[in-house]
Design a protein around this motif. Structure first.
Motif, PDB file in Angstrom:
ATOM      1  N   THR A 197      25.902   8.513   2.460  1.00  0.00           N
ATOM      2  CA  THR A 197      26.391   8.596   1.085  1.00  0.00           C
ATOM      3  C   THR A 197      26.735  10.035   0.735  1.00  0.00           C
ATOM      4  O   THR A 197      25.932  10.942   0.932  1.00  0.00           O
ATOM      5  CB  THR A 197      25.334   8.070   0.096  1.00  0.00           C
ATOM      6  OG1 THR A 197      25.053   6.699   0.396  1.00  0.00           O
ATOM      7  CG2 THR A 197      25.839   8.177  -1.343  1.00  0.00           C
ATOM      8  N   THR A 199      27.856  12.586  -2.352  1.00  0.00           N
ATOM      9  CA  THR A 199      28.027  12.773  -3.789  1.00  0.00           C
ATOM     10  C   THR A 199      29.407  13.375  -4.041  1.00  0.00           C
ATOM     11  O   THR A 199      30.047  13.902  -3.125  1.00  0.00           O
ATOM     12  CB  THR A 199      26.960  13.718  -4.363  1.00  0.00           C
ATOM     13  OG1 THR A 199      27.171  15.049  -3.841  1.00  0.00           O
ATOM     14  CG2 THR A 199      25.556  13.249  -4.000  1.00  0.00           C
ATOM     15  N   ARG A 200      29.852  13.323  -5.282  1.00  0.00           N
ATOM     16  CA  ARG A 200      31.120  13.959  -5.631  1.00  0.00           C
ATOM     17  C   ARG A 200      31.053  15.458  -5.352  1.00  0.00           C
ATOM     18  O   ARG A 200      32.024  16.062  -4.903  1.00  0.00           O
ATOM     19  CB  ARG A 200      31.451  13.687  -7.100  1.00  0.00           C
ATOM     20  CG  ARG A 200      31.732  12.224  -7.412  1.00  0.00           C
ATOM     21  CD  ARG A 200      31.821  11.968  -8.909  1.00  0.00           C
ATOM     22  NE  ARG A 200      32.170  10.598  -9.215  1.00  0.00           N
ATOM     23  CZ  ARG A 200      31.275   9.606  -9.260  1.00  0.00           C
ATOM     24  NH1 ARG A 200      29.998   9.841  -8.979  1.00  0.00           N
ATOM     25  NH2 ARG A 200      31.667   8.376  -9.566  1.00  0.00           N
ATOM     26  N   ASP A 202      29.278  16.960  -3.052  1.00  0.00           N
ATOM     27  CA  ASP A 202      29.396  17.184  -1.612  1.00  0.00           C
ATOM     28  C   ASP A 202      30.860  17.293  -1.206  1.00  0.00           C
ATOM     29  O   ASP A 202      31.241  18.174  -0.424  1.00  0.00           O
ATOM     30  CB  ASP A 202      28.773  16.018  -0.823  1.00  0.00           C
ATOM     31  CG  ASP A 202      27.260  16.034  -0.832  1.00  0.00           C
ATOM     32  OD1 ASP A 202      26.680  17.109  -1.045  1.00  0.00           O
ATOM     33  OD2 ASP A 202      26.664  14.961  -0.629  1.00  0.00           O
ATOM     34  N   THR A 213      35.128  17.115  -9.786  1.00  0.00           N
ATOM     35  CA  THR A 213      34.535  15.836  -9.413  1.00  0.00           C
ATOM     36  C   THR A 213      35.367  14.644  -9.887  1.00  0.00           C
ATOM     37  O   THR A 213      35.353  13.593  -9.262  1.00  0.00           O
ATOM     38  CB  THR A 213      33.101  15.722  -9.967  1.00  0.00           C
ATOM     39  OG1 THR A 213      33.119  15.951 -11.381  1.00  0.00           O
ATOM     40  CG2 THR A 213      32.184  16.750  -9.311  1.00  0.00           C
ATOM     41  N   LYS A 243      24.843   7.677  -7.179  1.00  0.00           N
ATOM     42  CA  LYS A 243      24.806   8.663  -6.085  1.00  0.00           C
ATOM     43  C   LYS A 243      26.196   9.140  -5.685  1.00  0.00           C
ATOM     44  O   LYS A 243      26.476  10.333  -5.696  1.00  0.00           O
ATOM     45  CB  LYS A 243      24.079   8.077  -4.878  1.00  0.00           C
ATOM     46  CG  LYS A 243      22.601   7.806  -5.132  1.00  0.00           C
ATOM     47  CD  LYS A 243      21.918   7.295  -3.872  1.00  0.00           C
ATOM     48  CE  LYS A 243      20.436   7.064  -4.116  1.00  0.00           C
ATOM     49  NZ  LYS A 243      19.745   6.563  -2.889  1.00  0.00           N
ATOM     50  N   GLY A 244      27.078   8.221  -5.299  1.00  0.00           N
ATOM     51  CA  GLY A 244      28.395   8.647  -4.853  1.00  0.00           C
ATOM     52  C   GLY A 244      29.106   7.549  -4.100  1.00  0.00           C
ATOM     53  O   GLY A 244      29.136   6.397  -4.547  1.00  0.00           O
TER      54      GLY A 244
END
Length: 251
Positions: A197, A199-200, A202, A213, A243-244
């Motif tokens: 997963t 995240t934005r 990341d 984002t 989470k993303g």
């Protein structure tokens, strides 16, 4: 750029040090300036870092220390990065991120076939290096998924699609799927770590997406239109609530 004696004299953390719990990276590159820049940058971003100037020095360091990941230059005097990788893979499973100045698809595929986990062409954006490293570490730290294996040729398959990691090309059967450069970069980030997963943050910090984002959501929507049977109910590029996003590989 002055690196200072503090960098060159820094030693590995002793047991009990706070740094001992950080992921330990071995940087192998014959360019002394780049080694020190990478040591400083990675140390500043939460890693414990050791360096080696060639394959022989890397082996000497690995004889006494277990590393979490190796950042390895492909072009070195004597034994090349590809040759070192092939030899290590006979007995070691240390994750390897290869740095290469060679941008041709065949060279990238050779690196992947030798057993490296990912490659990054020089010159590179430091934030992208961080994303690649974190992606590899997350992937090796999670239970293996049966459908999450790339082929020896450097491909990731999901449904009717296959993504060529060497050329950044998405295929549906024998026909290429037209992707923008931004979409291909985003899909590559997911394809290198299926089941992980992101995240934005990341994706933005690692330069998989240029912008904020909110731009991530826009690019995800566009990519889903090209790979999902029903973009409103994604089968492959799924949302993980709170989470993303994650790429799920299915047959």
């Amino acid at each position: 750029m002055a690196t200072g004696h503090a960098l060159s004299d820094r030693r590995d953390a002793e047991p009990g040090d706070a740094a001992a719990d950080l992921p330990h990276i071995l940087v192998v590159d014959d360019d002394g300036r780049l080694r020190e820049l990478l040591r400083r940058f990675l140390s500043d971003n939460g890693f414990r870092v050791s360096v080696a100037g060639d394959a022989a020095e890397a082996r000497a360091r690995m004889a006494g220390v277990s590393y979490d990941l190796m950042v390895l230059d492909v072009m070195m005097p004597g034994e090349s990065g590809v040759e070192l990788t092939r030899d290590l893979r006979r007995r070691e499973r240390i994750p390897i991120l290869m740095l290469t100045a060679m941008g041709e698809a065949e060279d990238r595929i050779t690196g992947l076939e030798s057993g490296v986990d990912d490659y990054l062409a020089k010159p590179f954006e430091p934030r992208e290096l961080l994303l690649r490293i974190r992606t590899i570490l997350r992937r090796v730290g999670e239970p293996a998924m049966p459908q999450a294996a790339a082929t020896a040729a450097g491909e990731v398959r999901f449904g009717a699609f296959r993504f060529d990691l060497g050329q950044n090309i998405l295929w549906r059967g024998s026909a290429p799927v037209r992707l923008t450069e931004a979409e291909a970069t985003l899909l590559r980030a997911f394809a290198m770590a299926p089941g992980v997963t992101f995240t934005r943050e990341d994706l933005v910090d690692g330069s998989a997406v240029n912008g904020g984002t909110r731009t991530v959501d826009v690019q995800i929507t566009r990519l889903r239109r090209k790979i999902e049977p029903d973009p409103k109910f994604p089968r492959f590029l799924q949302t993980v609530r709170g989470k993303g996003y994650v790429l799920r590989l299915e047959s």
